[in-house]
Design an enzyme around this catalytic site. Structure first.
Site, PDB file in Angstrom:
ATOM      1  N   TYR A 269      -5.773   4.673  -7.627  1.00 54.89           N
ATOM      2  CA  TYR A 269      -6.029   4.582  -6.191  1.00 54.89           C
ATOM      3  C   TYR A 269      -7.346   3.879  -5.897  1.00 54.89           C
ATOM      4  O   TYR A 269      -8.414   4.464  -6.087  1.00 54.89           O
ATOM      5  CB  TYR A 269      -6.045   5.969  -5.523  1.00 54.89           C
ATOM      6  CG  TYR A 269      -6.203   5.845  -4.027  1.00 54.89           C
ATOM      7  CD1 TYR A 269      -5.087   5.703  -3.211  1.00 54.89           C
ATOM      8  CD2 TYR A 269      -7.452   5.788  -3.428  1.00 54.89           C
ATOM      9  CE1 TYR A 269      -5.220   5.526  -1.842  1.00 54.89           C
ATOM     10  CE2 TYR A 269      -7.599   5.605  -2.064  1.00 54.89           C
ATOM     11  CZ  TYR A 269      -6.470   5.483  -1.283  1.00 54.89           C
ATOM     12  OH  TYR A 269      -6.589   5.295   0.070  1.00 54.89           O
TER      13      TYR A 269
ATOM     14  N   TYR B 144       0.857  -1.188   0.000  1.00 56.20           N
ATOM     15  CA  TYR B 144       0.000   0.000   0.000  1.00 56.20           C
ATOM     16  C   TYR B 144       0.893   1.238   0.000  1.00 56.20           C
ATOM     17  O   TYR B 144       1.700   1.429   0.903  1.00 56.20           O
ATOM     18  CB  TYR B 144      -0.904  -0.005   1.226  1.00 56.20           C
ATOM     19  CG  TYR B 144      -1.842   1.173   1.290  1.00 56.20           C
ATOM     20  CD1 TYR B 144      -3.086   1.126   0.677  1.00 56.20           C
ATOM     21  CD2 TYR B 144      -1.483   2.338   1.943  1.00 56.20           C
ATOM     22  CE1 TYR B 144      -3.942   2.212   0.718  1.00 56.20           C
ATOM     23  CE2 TYR B 144      -2.339   3.433   1.982  1.00 56.20           C
ATOM     24  CZ  TYR B 144      -3.559   3.360   1.375  1.00 56.20           C
ATOM     25  OH  TYR B 144      -4.409   4.448   1.417  1.00 56.20           O
TER      26      TYR B 144
END
Lengths: 145, 393
Positions: free
Chosen positions: B338, B288
């Protein structure tokens, strides 16, 4: 006037802090059982869960734990302030609070630099605690930052 | 905790994509729905098979959109699941919840979904925010959210160990090279040099534009089920070999973990112990990467290098195509799109399924044929952390 700037919105937990700011006092809760000075305000001590608490007035001195320099104004009211600095200040009593560092060029700032509170009256109802470097203080110039 | 009994017991069986990047005139809900339907189809399942539905956090709806809830998503998918769930504060327990529901016997197929129209809608996690009227007291000081909060952590790390733009430019450039191999990446057509990185404008110093993740329209979904059931489905079997979660929870302004150890350390250890392996067994990572620094501190806390050694570790394209430890092979949140933790986790699954085309790990990219991929998900500002180890059976 606040010039369109967002203002604090005191609630049942935070009202004593903001009332203190009006009197230019930096108020925090101190646990009467274990002595921890806490932030944010809470009904209990996060360390020992005691509800036995008193509000104290902090000395107003601390060090810059970390800081950033805004080059973009995410809120239009801060456009004229660019570049401006927000920082986490570690107060002598322990709490870490977010504020601005004023009276200092951003590139002169360092982590662990000693600072002291200065009061900025935004509007009649609100005074904000901000911080400025303690001039002449003996501090690490922060190699590697 | 004897989690080893759960090793490889659950699998991720279908991935749902949508058009992504700048996709105007679409609601956030439409991306959730399309991604979810595609995941069901990809797995070879039918809507009525889905008995658990977990949504990631829905941010403040833009314009006249409605807030997406699992109710709405179930209605639009025409399904009536046993379990609905949605977290509201960015905690990252979705996969652990899915496994727990199946292990306990309440569910068989759990759909995990995310979608957003943040780019066209003008909502921003990075810059150019148009509707982010702050509500917290901190706004009085000009404090505006995630970029600054992660930048604060990064600045503290610069003070505690040797890091900064020299480390982060390697991360940004290496990931961009992966994106340049990924036709659906927002930055597919835009190579990045060290000079480009250094010339990109400051957002909140010490972060430049190229330290920050993208803002995207689109969605992503996947389905968790038992490995036993996965063997009968359409795609190659990719198991969850290990999983761990840790939630330090403290607001970043009061945290003592800006420079680590973050939740990556404890969550990573739990997942590795469950899998019965060490980081030396990992073939690639999908981390991430809301910011470049997040990649550095996560890999540092996992134990790939010591504090401050990232400056050399990321050099010479170690994490780029052709490197010995590929990281974020879709381009990641920095250079693909994203979709919260769904971007890294679904990419890990797709790589192990061997469905990644030009960017496929193995001979195509001069990297090791992957068997085990380590994935991470991070919520709020280092307040929640999930670690998943995926394995191709």
């Amino acid at each position: 006037m606040s010039n369109g700037r967002p203002l604090p919105k005191p609630n049942a937990d935070t009202a004593p802090f903001w009332e203190g700011c009006q009197r230019q006092e930096l108020r925090f809760q101190k646990c009467l059982q274990c002595g921890t000075v806490r932030w944010p305000p809470s009904i209990i001590c996060p360390r020992c869960h005691s509800m036995d608490t008193q509000w104290i007035v902090a000395c107003g001195r601390g060090v810059i734990y970390t800081y950033v320099v805004y080059h973009v104004a995410f809120h239009k009211a801060f456009q004229g302030d660019l570049p401006y600095v927000t920082a986490v200040v570690e107060l002598g009593e322990g709490p870490h609070i977010l504020s601005n560092i004023v009276n200092c060029a951003p590139h002169e700032l360092r982590c662990d630099m000693p600072v002291e509170v200065v009061w900025e009256k935004v509007i009649r109802q609100f005074t904000l605690p901000k911080f400025k470097p303690v001039r002449g203080a003996n501090h690490d110039t922060g190699s590697g930052t | 905790m004897d989690l080893i009994r759960l090793r490889d017991k659950y699998s991720i069986v279908g991935i749902g994509y949508t058009p992504q990047g700048r996709v105007p005139e679409r609601s956030a809900l439409s991306f959730y729905v399309e991604a979810s339907a595609n995941a069901i189809k990809d797995a070879g399942l039918r809507g009525e098979d889905i008995d658990g539905l977990i949504c990631y956090r829905q941010f403040q709806p833009v314009a006249n959109d409605v807030a997406v809830t699992p109710y709405l998503l179930a209605q639009h998918l025409g399904i009536r699941p046993t379990i609905l769930s949605q977290e509201s504060y960015c905690a990252r327990g979705q996969f652990l919840h899915a496994i727990s529901l199946i292990e306990a016997g309440f569910c068989k197929y759990v759909l995990i979904s995310y979608g957003d129209n943040a780019l066209s809608g003008g909502r921003s996690f990075a810059k150019g925010a148009t509707n982010s009227e702050p509500t917290e007291d901190l706004a009085a000081f000009g404090e505006s959210g995630r970029v600054a909060q992660f930048a604060m952590a990064a600045r503290r790390a610069m003070h505690e160990f040797e890091t900064g733009p020299k480390t982060w430019k390697e991360i940004a450039v290496n990931q961009r090279k992966w994106a340049n191999l990924n036709p659906i990446a927002e930055m597919y057509d835009e190579p990045m040099t060290y000079e480009d990185y250094g010339n990109s404008s400051w957002v909140v110093e010490p972060f430049r534009v190229y330290d920050c993740c993208l803002v995207s329209d689109g969605g992503r979904a996947c389905i968790v089920t038992s490995t036993e059931r996965a063997r009968d489905l359409r795609q190659p079997v990719v198991t969850i070999m290990g999983i761990g979660e840790h939630n330090p929870s403290v607001d970043i302004h009061q945290s003592d973990f800006m420079a680590g150890p973050t939740g990556a350390k404890a969550a990573g250890k739990t997942s590795l112990d469950m899998a019965g392996i060490t980081i030396h067994d990992i073939d690639a990572c999908e981390i991430y990467d809301c910011f470049t620094y997040t990649v550095e501190i996560t890999l540092q806390d996992y134990g790939f290098f010591g504090p401050g050694e990232g400056k050399d570790w990321f050099k010479d394209g170690r994490t780029a195509p052709g490197g010995t430890m590929p990281v974020n092979t879709s381009g990641g949140l920095l250079s693909e799109a994203y979709f919260m933790g769904m971007t890294p986790i679904t990419e890990g699954v797709m790589q192990l399924m061997g469905r990644c085309g030009e960017r496929q790990l193995g001979a195509a990219t001069g990297t090791k044929e992957p068997e085990i991929i380590l994935c991470s998900d991070n919520g709020a500002v280092f307040q929640s952390f999930a670690s998943l180890i995926l394995r191709r059976l």
